[in-house]
Design a protein around this motif. Structure first.
Motif: not given
Length: 375
Positions: A255-280
Motif C-alpha cells: 500500500g505504500q506506492g512506487a519508489d519512483s515514477t519517471i515522467v517520459t510522456v511525449g508532451v508533458i502537461k501539469s496533470e502528468h506531474v500530479g499523477q506521478a507525485m500521487g503514485s509514489i
C-alpha cells in the motif's frame, strides 16, 4: 561545400529538405559526414513551437553519429576518419558543472537553442544555398544534415567497430531515459518503478530501471505496441493508465506506492506531474524528464503531501549524464548485450522521408525512427 538538410522556416511549421551552404570547420571544430540520426521528439517540439529557438530557419536534429571528414586545430585529439557520436549538450570540461562531474549542466548548454555558435552570436556555419540567409543549428550540431560542422565540445570519439546507425541513439534518447532511472531516480535493487510514457526516452528508462535491479518495472502507455515493446526490453508489467499503474505499485509495496515514477510522456502537461507525485511512497522520487510547452507553469500537487511525506520532485536533463563518460559506458554495455540498441529502432528512413517519420511517431508506430544517410 554544399550539403542537404531538413529545416523548419517557422513555428508552427514542418521540416523540409533543402540545399545548404556549409562552412569549413574552424579551430576547435569538426566536419562530419553523417551516418545516422535519431528522430527525437524534441526536434518535433521545435517544429510545433513548444520549444522556441533563437532564429529561423533552423536545421533540426540533435541525436546523431558520423565520420569525421575534416578537423580544425585544437579539436581535442579527434582527427579525420574517426567515428563520433554527438552529445546534444556540449561540455567544455572546465566550468563549475563539468568540474563537479555534471557535464550535462555545462555552461555552454545555455546557447544550444540560439542557432549560431554559442561563443559568438553572429557566427553561423550554415546558410541557405546561394544566399546570405543564416540557418541556425539545433544544439549546435544539426544531425538532420548529410554533412555538418560541430564544435569538438559536442563530439565523443567511439570505437570503429560499433555500428553508427544504432550508436547514434546514445547521444540523446538512451542516455536521457537510462540516466533518468539510474542517476536521477537512483533506482535500487528491489525497487518498484513506474515509467509514464513509452517512447524513445521511456523505453530506455525501462532498460535503466531493469538494469539497476528493480523488481517491478511498470510501463504506462495507451498504445498497445509500446506496451509490448516495454515488456520485451525489461518491463515486468505494462498498463494503459496511471490509475492502473498506481494500484499495481501499491499492491507490490503493501500500500505504500512506487519508489519512483519517471515522467517520459511525449508532451508533458501539469496533470502528468500530479499523477506521478500521487503514485509514489513516502520519501519517494518523481523524476520529470519530458518536455512540453516551455511557457507552462504550475503543477497540481499537494504541498502538504510534498512536505509531510518527504517526497522529492526531481528534474532530469540528459538523465544527469556525463556524456564523455556515459556515452562510451553505454556502448560498452551494448557490446556486452546488457543494453539493447538494435531493438529500439522501429523503422529507418531516408532524409527526404523525415515528414513521414514524424507522422509515424505521432501515430504511435515508432519507438525510435532513425534516418540513415547511406540508405
Amino acid at each position: 561545400m554544399q550539403t542537404r538538410g531538413a529545416i523548419v522556416r517557422q513555428a508552427p511549421g514542418k521540416y523540409e529538405v533543402v540545399d545548404l551552404d556549409l562552412d569549413d570547420p574552424r579551430s576547435d571544430e569538426l566536419q562530419v559526414k553523417m551516418v545516422a540520426s535519431g528522430m527525437c521528439h524534441s526536434d518535433d517540439h521545435i517544429a510545433t513551437g513548444d520549444i522556441p529557438v533563437g532564429v529561423y530557419p533552423m536545421a533540426g536534429g540533435h541525436e546523431g553519429a558520423g565520420i569525421v571528414t575534416k578537423a580544425g586545430n585544437n579539436s581535442k585529439g579527434i582527427k579525420e576518419g574517426d567515428h563520433v557520436v554527438f552529445s546534444f549538450l556540449p561540455s567544455c570540461g572546465h566550468c563549475r558543472w563539468c568540474a563537479q562531474g555534471m557535464q550535462n549542466l555545462c555552461d555552454l548548454g545555455a546557447g544550444i537553442l540560439a542557432g549560431p555558435r554559442w561563443t559568438d552570436p553572429t557566427s553561423y556555419r550554415l546558410h541557405l544555398a546561394g544566399t546570405d540567409t543564416p540557418v541556425g543549428q539545433m544544439c549546435g550540431i544539426s544531425t538532420f544534415l548529410e554533412t555538418t560542422v560541430v564544435s569538438a565540445d559536442s563530439a565523443v570519439k567511439v570505437p570503429d567497430d560499433i555500428p553508427l546507425d544504432v550508436a547514434c541513439l546514445v547521444g540523446c534518447g538512451v542516455g536521457t531515459g537510462w540516466g533518468s532511472a539510474v542517476n536521477s531516480a537512483n533506482v535500487q535493487p528491489g525497487h518498484t518503478v513506474i515509467i509514464m510514457g513509452i517512447g524513445g526516452i521511456g523505453i530506455n528508462a525501462v532498460q535503466g530501471a531493469a538494469h539497476a535491479g528493480a523488481s517491478n518495472v511498470i510501463a504506462v502507455d495507451p498504445v498497445a505496441f509500446k506496451r509490448e515493446k516495454a515488456q520485451e526490453l525489461g518491463a515486468t508489467h505494462a498498463v494503459e493508465t496511471m490509475e492502473e499503474a498506481t494500484e499495481l505499485a501499491k499492491q507490490f509495496t503493501n500500500g505504500q506506492g512506487a519508489d519512483s515514477t519517471i515522467v517520459t510522456v511525449g508532451v508533458i502537461k501539469s496533470e502528468h506531474v500530479g499523477q506521478a507525485m500521487g503514485s509514489i511512497r513516502k520519501a519517494g522520487t518523481c523524476v520529470v524528464t519530458a518536455l512540453g510547452n516551455m511557457t507552462d507553469v504550475g503543477v497540481p500537487i499537494s504541498l502538504a503531501d510534498l512536505t509531510l511525506s518527504q517526497k522529492r520532485l526531481q528534474g532530469a536533463l540528459f538523465g544527469a549524464s556525463n556524456p564523455n563518460w556515459d556515452i562510451l559506458r553505454q556502448l560498452q554495455l551494448y557490446r556486452e548485450g546488457v543494453l539493447k540498441l538494435d531493438e529500439l529502432v522501429t523503422k529507418t528512413y531516408k532524409l527526404d522521408d523525415i515528414g513521414q517519420g514524424y507522422q509515424d511517431m505521432h501515430d504511435g508506430k515508432n519507438i525510435r525512427g532513425v534516418i540513415k544517410y547511406d540508405a
